[in-house]
Design an enzyme around this catalytic site. Structure first.
Site, PDB file in Angstrom:
ATOM      1  N   SER A 114     -28.325  -0.317  64.385  1.00 35.47           N
ATOM      2  CA  SER A 114     -27.424   0.704  64.937  1.00 35.47           C
ATOM      3  C   SER A 114     -27.871   1.250  66.291  1.00 35.47           C
ATOM      4  CB  SER A 114     -27.214   1.845  63.931  1.00 35.47           C
ATOM      5  OG  SER A 114     -26.642   1.348  62.736  1.00 35.47           O
TER       6      SER A 114
ATOM      7  N   GLU B  62     -36.346  -4.413  62.289  1.00 37.67           N
ATOM      8  CA  GLU B  62     -35.017  -3.925  61.934  1.00 37.67           C
ATOM      9  C   GLU B  62     -35.037  -3.370  60.517  1.00 37.67           C
ATOM     10  OE1 GLU B  62     -31.784  -6.017  64.347  1.00 37.67           O
ATOM     11  OE2 GLU B  62     -32.310  -7.431  62.789  1.00 37.67           O
TER      12      GLU B  62
ATOM     13  N   LYS C   1     -23.434 -12.239  65.527  1.00 43.99           N
ATOM     14  CA  LYS C   1     -23.204 -12.581  64.114  1.00 43.99           C
ATOM     15  C   LYS C   1     -21.961 -13.481  63.985  1.00 43.99           C
ATOM     16  CE  LYS C   1     -25.623  -8.374  62.889  1.00 43.99           C
ATOM     17  NZ  LYS C   1     -25.842  -7.291  61.952  1.00 43.99           N
TER      18      LYS C   1
ATOM     19  N   GLU D 249     -29.886 -10.412  57.148  1.00 43.78           N
ATOM     20  CA  GLU D 249     -28.705 -10.974  56.477  1.00 43.78           C
ATOM     21  C   GLU D 249     -28.993 -12.385  55.978  1.00 43.78           C
ATOM     22  OE1 GLU D 249     -26.022 -10.133  59.695  1.00 43.78           O
ATOM     23  OE2 GLU D 249     -26.334  -7.994  59.293  1.00 43.78           O
TER      24      GLU D 249
ATOM     25  N   GLY E 262     -26.028  -1.913  60.820  1.00 50.19           N
ATOM     26  CA  GLY E 262     -24.586  -1.816  60.608  1.00 50.19           C
ATOM     27  C   GLY E 262     -24.168  -0.583  59.829  1.00 50.19           C
TER      28      GLY E 262
ATOM     29  N   ASN F 236     -26.796  -9.722  69.143  1.00 52.13           N
ATOM     30  CA  ASN F 236     -26.560 -10.623  68.013  1.00 52.13           C
ATOM     31  C   ASN F 236     -25.098 -10.486  67.602  1.00 52.13           C
ATOM     32  OD1 ASN F 236     -26.518 -12.018  65.609  1.00 52.13           O
ATOM     33  ND2 ASN F 236     -27.851 -10.595  64.494  1.00 52.13           N
TER      34      ASN F 236
ATOM     35  N   HIS G 107     -33.382 -13.085  60.115  1.00 55.64           N
ATOM     36  CA  HIS G 107     -32.567 -11.861  60.127  1.00 55.64           C
ATOM     37  C   HIS G 107     -32.360 -11.390  58.680  1.00 55.64           C
ATOM     38  CE1 HIS G 107     -29.163  -9.161  60.534  1.00 55.64           C
ATOM     39  NE2 HIS G 107     -29.552  -9.004  61.774  1.00 55.64           N
TER      40      HIS G 107
HETATM   41  P1  PGA Z   1     -26.326  -3.371  64.215  1.00 55.72           P
HETATM   42  O1  PGA Z   1     -27.013  -4.784  63.868  1.00 55.72           O
HETATM   43  O2  PGA Z   1     -26.706  -3.042  65.641  1.00 55.72           O
HETATM   44  O3  PGA Z   1     -24.849  -3.607  64.050  1.00 55.72           O
HETATM   45  O4  PGA Z   1     -26.880  -2.372  63.257  1.00 55.72           O
HETATM   46  C1  PGA Z   1     -28.315  -5.065  64.303  1.00 55.72           C
HETATM   47  C2  PGA Z   1     -28.732  -6.419  63.792  1.00 55.72           C
HETATM   48  O5  PGA Z   1     -28.388  -6.772  62.658  1.00 55.72           O
HETATM   49  O6  PGA Z   1     -29.443  -7.179  64.501  1.00 55.72           O
END
Ligand code: PGA
Length: 247
Positions: free
Chosen positions: A209, A164, A12, A94, A170, A10, A92
């Site tokens: 992560s 997740e 983003k 976010e 992140g 992803n 997601h």
């Molecule tokens: P990250 O993001 O691997 O940077 O933690 C995962 C995601 O948001 O799908």
């Protein structure tokens, strides 16, 4: 039940068209692994063209629930498909956190994704406060049931779920392998109630992560069928190491 491991990157709101097309060409997908990247919507077409003939699929990060019309600023599943997308990420954290995506809205988006024959990756996950407050199972159950309400198992044949934990996205904090497996097993038990036998076929990705050094252990858990990778999908060496760990 053997489920094909599915590794998704992803991107983003990162990587230009030039960066994305270069990166997708340098990915190496091991035999028996499914792989996809999710560029910014403006780069989906170019990245899909760059990936044509390779083992890397391309998808959208979100999609509006209507196909076309007076919806200024939106991106729909038919446009994503036209651009070469095969997958769409839905819900997601976010999107839920910053753009007001609710389970009911995700349910409508899912309908549009399935209508175009695209593969949905439904993201679910709890915040740290929810986990600490003992609400992990309630939150996951509510998110799954809300997003999948009204669909038959047959309609959901291609469904992929990404677990997740919001506190691991992140942040550099990863759920322990035991925490991941426990949550994934619970997700599958909820899926059994919602889609019956199909639950054994649904891939449940872990996200939050995921890095080269923790991927192998996470992917070794019985109910962890892949990964949804953010930060570590932005560099070929990092993402290739995760792809290799899935092979
Ligand atoms: P990250 O993001 O691997 O940077 O933690 C995962 C995601 O948001 O799908």
């Amino acid at each position: 039940m053997a489920r094909t491991k599915f590794i998704a990157g992803n991107w983003k709101l990162n990587l230009t068209i030039a960066e994305g097309t270069a990166l997708v060409k340098s990915l190496v997908v091991p035999a028996g692994v499914e792989a996809a990247v999710f560029p910014n919507a403006l780069a989906v077409h170019a990245v899909a063209q760059a990936a044509a003939g390779s083992k890397v699929g391309v998808g959208g990060q979100n999609a509006h629930f209507e196909e076309k019309g007076a919806f200024t600023g939106e991106i729909s599943t038919s446009f994503l498909k036209d651009a070469g997308a095969k997958y769409v990420i839905l819900g997601h954290s976010e999107r839920r956190q910053y753009f007001g995506d609710t389970d009911a809205l995700i349910n409508k988006r899912l309908k549009a994704v399935l209508a175009q024959g695209l593969t949905p990756i439904l993201c679910i996950g709890e915040t740290l406060a929810e986990r600490d407050g003992g609400k992990l199972e309630t939150v996951l159950k509510t998110q799954i049931e809300g997003a999948l309400a009204g669909f038959t198992a047959e309609q959901l044949a291609t469904l992929v779920v990404a677990y997740e934990p919001v506190w691991a996205i992140g942040t550099g904090r990863t759920a322990s392998t035991a925490q991941a497996q426990e949550a994934h097993a619970f997700v599958r038990s909820v899926l059994r109630n919602v889609v019956g036998a199909l639950a054994e076929k649904v891939r449940i990705q872990y996200g939050g992560s995921v890095k080269a050094d923790n991927a192998k252990e996470l992917l070794g858990q019985p109910d962890v069928d892949g990964a949804l990778v953010g930060g570590a999908s932005l560099k070929a060496a990092d993402f290739n190491a995760i792809l290799a760990a899935a092979g």
